[in-house]
Scaffold this active site. Structure first.
Site, PDB file in Angstrom:
ATOM      1  N   GLU A  91       0.775   4.177   2.269  1.00 53.80           N
ATOM      2  CA  GLU A  91      -0.162   3.192   2.838  1.00 53.80           C
ATOM      3  C   GLU A  91      -0.299   3.445   4.324  1.00 53.80           C
ATOM      4  O   GLU A  91       0.232   2.704   5.158  1.00 53.80           O
ATOM      5  CB  GLU A  91       0.289   1.747   2.584  1.00 53.80           C
ATOM      6  CG  GLU A  91      -0.781   0.741   2.965  1.00 53.80           C
ATOM      7  CD  GLU A  91      -0.276  -0.672   3.161  1.00 53.80           C
ATOM      8  OE1 GLU A  91      -0.651  -1.288   4.186  1.00 53.80           O
ATOM      9  OE2 GLU A  91       0.487  -1.160   2.316  1.00 53.80           O
TER      10      GLU A  91
ATOM     11  N   HIS B 283      -5.362  -3.886  -0.908  1.00 52.16           N
ATOM     12  CA  HIS B 283      -4.792  -4.066   0.435  1.00 52.16           C
ATOM     13  C   HIS B 283      -5.253  -5.391   1.030  1.00 52.16           C
ATOM     14  O   HIS B 283      -6.362  -5.848   0.762  1.00 52.16           O
ATOM     15  CB  HIS B 283      -5.233  -2.898   1.325  1.00 52.16           C
ATOM     16  CG  HIS B 283      -4.614  -2.915   2.684  1.00 52.16           C
ATOM     17  ND1 HIS B 283      -5.178  -3.586   3.752  1.00 52.16           N
ATOM     18  CD2 HIS B 283      -3.478  -2.352   3.136  1.00 52.16           C
ATOM     19  CE1 HIS B 283      -4.407  -3.410   4.819  1.00 52.16           C
ATOM     20  NE2 HIS B 283      -3.364  -2.683   4.476  1.00 52.16           N
TER      21      HIS B 283
ATOM     22  N   HIS C  45      -3.013   4.430   7.473  1.00 53.59           N
ATOM     23  CA  HIS C  45      -4.425   4.147   7.708  1.00 53.59           C
ATOM     24  C   HIS C  45      -5.058   5.031   8.779  1.00 53.59           C
ATOM     25  O   HIS C  45      -4.381   5.591   9.634  1.00 53.59           O
ATOM     26  CB  HIS C  45      -4.578   2.684   8.099  1.00 53.59           C
ATOM     27  CG  HIS C  45      -3.993   1.738   7.098  1.00 53.59           C
ATOM     28  ND1 HIS C  45      -4.489   1.609   5.822  1.00 53.59           N
ATOM     29  CD2 HIS C  45      -2.922   0.898   7.179  1.00 53.59           C
ATOM     30  CE1 HIS C  45      -3.771   0.713   5.164  1.00 53.59           C
ATOM     31  NE2 HIS C  45      -2.819   0.278   5.964  1.00 53.59           N
TER      32      HIS C  45
ATOM     33  N   ASP D  40       2.744   1.726   6.497  1.00 52.78           N
ATOM     34  CA  ASP D  40       1.649   0.938   7.065  1.00 52.78           C
ATOM     35  C   ASP D  40       1.332   1.403   8.475  1.00 52.78           C
ATOM     36  O   ASP D  40       1.020   0.610   9.360  1.00 52.78           O
ATOM     37  CB  ASP D  40       1.962  -0.561   7.048  1.00 52.78           C
ATOM     38  CG  ASP D  40       0.703  -1.434   7.053  1.00 52.78           C
ATOM     39  OD1 ASP D  40      -0.401  -0.884   7.222  1.00 52.78           O
ATOM     40  OD2 ASP D  40       0.826  -2.658   6.890  1.00 52.78           O
TER      41      ASP D  40
END
Length: 325
Positions: A7, A165, A9, A287
């Site tokens: 995860e 998400h 980004h 994250d």
């Protein structure tokens, strides 16, 4: 130990053009960047040298990249469709440049579900992506509505997961629960509430009876669901049966839900998740850049599991579920 984080980004120039930032968001990014020791906005834009340096410093071998929140879900089709394709094409070029370091989840324009389904197929079959990431509700519309199901039907046919998400909670929830307390609406609490409720809407709508093999991924150790799943099952099983669901609510959580460690570095929460779902349902994620790669890897190394289970969480489960070689 190989480490795959799933995860992680990035954003694009089109994102910068279309996604505004209110004063609270600006304050959050500034204060959070100071807390973490890296500039979140700038690191979101980097798909090369700086990102790789942070990965190497922490010991992360691969990131599965996904277009940042709120993604295409914040827009109508006229913006969302080109935004998703632009993000996916940029991600493909990055993946080609660094094939051993990056894989991808597709961005999808849920404003046009059939177009989104076709884009998912393009991304999986032609670009080699591993699934999709959807950032919560489509401008206040949850994906349990049948008009969105072609996306899930295509994911099931392609045998790839959908990562659900968080985004800013539904506008009605923002007004009812978080007005005047916006700091609670985001990562600290509201994200988990909105995303867990969204997942449960999919369960009770019968999505997983229609597509029994479909896998939904939730971050942050399951957005609170592992803690609540027995009580949820105990108090809703009869209602689920009355709706015509083929299994108990607990069964859907155990069989159609995968979770990641992203941004939830708390051993008691991890142990609850481990006991509730089992090690084969937990995948490592950080994250990035909203969390620290080093913190995530240190947590992975210290959690109270045996070496074989740690390997599953670190990379083996990702290899199996996402077909990463």
């Amino acid at each position: 130990m190989r480490v795959i984080a799933i995860e992680e980004h990035f954003i694009t120039p089109m994102y910068r053009e279309k996604v505004g930032a209110n004063e609270f968001r600006k304050f959050y990014l500034k204060s959070r960047s100071q807390q973490l020791g890296h500039a979140i906005f700038e690191e979101n834009l980097d798909l090369g040298k700086s990102r790789l340096a942070h990965m190497d410093a922490a010991g992360i071998d691969m990131q599965v990249l996904s277009f940042g929140s709120p993604g295409p879900q914040a827009f109508g089709a006229e913006v969302a469709v080109p935004m998703a394709r632009d993000a996916n094409d940029l991600l493909f070029e990055t993946q080609k440049k660094y094939p051993d370091r990056f894989a991808g989840f597709a961005a999808l324009a849920t404003a046009e579900p059939k177009t989104a389904a076709e884009e998912l197929e393009r991304c999986v079959k032609k670009l080699g992506f591993k699934g999709a990431m959807i950032h919560g509700h489509q401008q206040g519309k949850f994906l349990d509505e049948k008009k969105y199901w072609p996306i899930f039907e295509r994911a099931a046919a392609l045998d790839v997961p959908v990562y659900l998400h968080p985004t800013v909670p539904h506008p009605d929830a923002m007004k009812s629960y978080f007005q005047g307390y916006e700091e609670l609406a985001r990562a600290g609490w509201g994200f988990a509430v909105d995303t867990s409720c969204h997942f449960l809407r999919l369960v009770f709508a019968g999505l997983f009876d229609a597509y029994p093999r479909l896998q939904i991924i939730l971050g942050h150790l399951g957005e609170g669901l592992p803690f609540a799943m027995h009580r949820l099952d105990d108090h809703t099983a009869a209602a689920a049966a009355r709706r015509g669901l083929k299994r108990r609510p607990l069964d859907y959580l155990k069989e159609n839900l995968l979770v990641t460690t992203s941004g939830n570095w708390y051993e008691p929460a991890f142990q609850c998740t481990l006991a509730a779902l089992g090690v084969d349902r937990i995948l490592f994620a950080v994250d990035w850049p909203y969390e620290s790669n080093k913190t995530g890897v240190e947590f992975l190394k210290k959690i109270s599991v045996g070496d074989s289970d740690r390997e599953k969480i670190a990379h083996l489960n990702a290899k199996r579920e996402l077909r990463i070689s």
